[in-house]
Design an enzyme around this catalytic site. Structure first.
Site, mmCIF file in Angstrom:
data_model
loop_
_atom_site.group_PDB
_atom_site.id
_atom_site.type_symbol
_atom_site.label_atom_id
_atom_site.label_comp_id
_atom_site.label_asym_id
_atom_site.label_seq_id
_atom_site.Cartn_x
_atom_site.Cartn_y
_atom_site.Cartn_z
ATOM 1 N N LYS A 131 20.637 -1.590 12.768
ATOM 2 C CA LYS A 131 20.512 -3.020 12.476
ATOM 3 C C LYS A 131 21.256 -3.377 11.199
ATOM 4 C CE LYS A 131 16.084 -3.637 14.851
ATOM 5 N NZ LYS A 131 14.640 -3.979 14.696
ATOM 6 N N ASP A 136 12.894 2.888 3.711
ATOM 7 C CA ASP A 136 11.669 2.491 4.400
ATOM 8 C C ASP A 136 10.607 2.304 3.335
ATOM 9 O OD1 ASP A 136 9.406 2.109 5.886
ATOM 10 O OD2 ASP A 136 9.553 3.973 7.034
ATOM 11 N N ASN A 146 12.745 -8.207 -1.648
ATOM 12 C CA ASN A 146 12.669 -9.248 -0.631
ATOM 13 C C ASN A 146 11.942 -8.831 0.639
ATOM 14 O OD1 ASN A 146 13.977 -11.699 1.003
ATOM 15 N ND2 ASN A 146 14.500 -9.799 2.089
ATOM 16 N N SER A 155 7.285 -13.468 -2.874
ATOM 17 C CA SER A 155 5.870 -13.575 -2.557
ATOM 18 C C SER A 155 5.702 -14.609 -1.448
ATOM 19 C CB SER A 155 5.070 -13.938 -3.812
ATOM 20 O OG SER A 155 3.695 -14.024 -3.533
ATOM 21 N N TYR A 171 -2.552 -9.742 4.381
ATOM 22 C CA TYR A 171 -1.243 -10.256 3.971
ATOM 23 C C TYR A 171 -1.358 -11.054 2.683
ATOM 24 C CZ TYR A 171 3.032 -13.059 3.949
ATOM 25 O OH TYR A 171 4.209 -13.670 3.589
ATOM 26 N N LYS A 226 0.494 -10.496 -1.068
ATOM 27 C CA LYS A 226 1.364 -11.476 -1.705
ATOM 28 C C LYS A 226 0.841 -11.882 -3.089
ATOM 29 C CE LYS A 226 4.188 -10.734 0.359
ATOM 30 N NZ LYS A 226 5.654 -10.565 0.189
#
Length: 319
Positions: A67, A89, A116, A172, A201, A205
Site C-alpha cells: 500500500k 507497525d 498521524n 488527536s 478510542y 485520543k
C-alpha cells in the site's frame, strides 16, 4: 463558546468557520526531513503530498509495503517528488524499534514528525502485538515510543533550521473531550472488555493530547515544538470499522474532504505562527483551542508519562 470537556466542544468543532489557512501558504520546506506515520492514506497522504510539494524530504511510514508503494507512486505522479518508505507497525514495539533504527541509520536529523496514524473503533477483541488495547497501543504507546527513539534526531534537527525548532505534531480528535484515562483498560483486562470501542478510542485520543503537552514541557527548552490537533471530521479510511449505514450518513452530513483534515497539522508543522503554540491543542481549521481539562493537569501528565516510560523500559529489558 463553552470550553469545558463534554459534548459541547465536540459539536462546535464539528462545524468550524471557513479556514483562513490554506496549504499554499506553507513556507518552502527545502532541507527539512519529515516523517509522516500513516502517510499512505487519508490525512497522512494529504500531509505527505503537501510536504513534498513544498520541497521537504518525506519518509512515509506504514505497515503495508504494498500500500505504501502504491501511495508513493501516486504521490510522485501528483507532485513530481518521491517519498521514502519506512516499514512501521505502531501496534508492535519491536517494529517501532526496528523502524527507528532504520531511519536513524539514514538520517542524523529529523525536523518534523507527524504522529498521524491511528485506528478507530476496531472490534474490542483486537489487541496490539504486545497485549495492549489495540487503539491505545497504536495511537498512544506506539507514537510515544517512536518519538522517544527519534528524539536524538529531532534534537539535532532543531539546531539546523533557522527557527531553532523541530516539531512533533500529534493527531488527536474531538473525541478527546469525551475521554477519561482508565489505567486498568490499557491492557487486555476484564475492565477493558466492559468498555465500548468508542470509549476506548476517546481515551486514546485524550492520552495523545496529554503526551503531546508533556513532550512540550520536557523538551521545549531543547528546541522541540509539540502540538496536538483535532483535524476535524474527515472522510478517510479511519471510519472503516464504522457500520456502512452510519458511515453513509456521516459522509452526507458531517464529514469534510480529506484536504481539510490535513490543514491543522500542516499549519502546526510548518508555519512560523505555530511557534507560539508549544504544548497547545489546535482545532479546525488551524485555530487555537482549549483541550480537555485533564490535559492541563500536571499530575495527570506526569503519571501518564511515567507509565508509558515504564512500559517501554520493560519491553527493552526483555530484548
Amino acid at each position: 463558546m463553552k470550553t469545558d470537556s463534554g459534548t459541547w466542544p465536540v459539536f462546535v468543532q464539528s462545524f468550524p468557520p471557513k479556514p483562513e489557512f490554506t496549504a499554499d501558504k506553507i513556507p518552502d520546506q527545502s532541507g527539512r526531513v519529515v516523517l509522516v506515520t500513516g502517510g499512505n492514506t487519508g490525512i497522512g497522504y494529504e500531509t505527505t503530498k503537501q510536504m513534498l510539494k513544498h520541497n521537504a524530504k518525506v519518509y512515509l511510514a506504514a505497515r503495508s509495503q504494498e500500500k505504501a508503494e502504491a501511495a508513493i507512486a501516486s504521490l510522485k505522479e501528483e507532485t513530481g517528488w518521491e517519498a521514502i518508505f519506512l516499514q512501521l507497525d505502531l501496534a508492535s514495539l519491536a517494529s517501532i524499534k526496528a523502524a527507528s533504527q532504520e531511519f536513524l541509520s539514514k538520517e542524523p536529523e529529523l525536523h518534523v514528525l507527524f504522529c498521524n496514524a491511528g485506528v478507530m473503533w476496531p472490534p474490542v477483541d483486537l489487541l496490539a502485538t504486545d497485549g495492549y488495547d489495540l487503539q491505545f497501543g497504536t495511537n498512544v504507546i506506539g507514537h510515544f515510543y517512536l518519538t522517544e527513539l527519534l528524539m536524538p534526531a529531532l534534537l539535532t534537527g532543531a539546531k539546523t533550521v533557522p527557527d531553532g525548532r523541530a516539531r512533533v505534531i500529534t493527531t488527536s480528535s474531538s473525541g478527546a473531550y469525551l475521554g477519561a484515562l482508565n489505567y486498568s483498560t490499557f491492557k487486555d483486562t476484564p475492565e477493558r472488555k466492559k468498555l465500548s470501542k468508542e470509549t476506548l478510542y476517546n481515551q486514546s485520543k485524550l492520552a495523545n493530547c496529554v503526551v503531546a503537552r508533556e513532550v512540550a514541557k520536557r523538551y521545549g527548552d531543547q528546541g522541540i515544538l509539540s502540538i496536538s490537533v483535532n483535524p476535524g471530521n474527515i472522510q478517510t479510511d479511519l471510519q472503516r470499522h464504522v457500520p456502512r449505514v452510519v458511515r453513509a450518513v456521516m459522509n452526507t452530513i458531517l464529514l469534510k474532504p480529506v484536504q481539510y483534515g490535513a490543514l491543522t497539522q500542516l499549519f502546526a508543522g510548518t508555519m512560523p505562527e505555530a511557534l507560539n503554540y508549544n504544548g497547545e491543542f489546535l482545532i479546525p481549521w488551524a485555530r487555537l483551542g482549549k483541550p480537555h481539562p485533564d490535559v492541563l493537569n500536571d499530575e495527570i501528565g506526569k503519571r501518564m508519562w511515567d507509565w508509558l516510560a515504564g512500559e517501554v523500559r520493560a519491553f527493552e529489558a526483555r530484548q
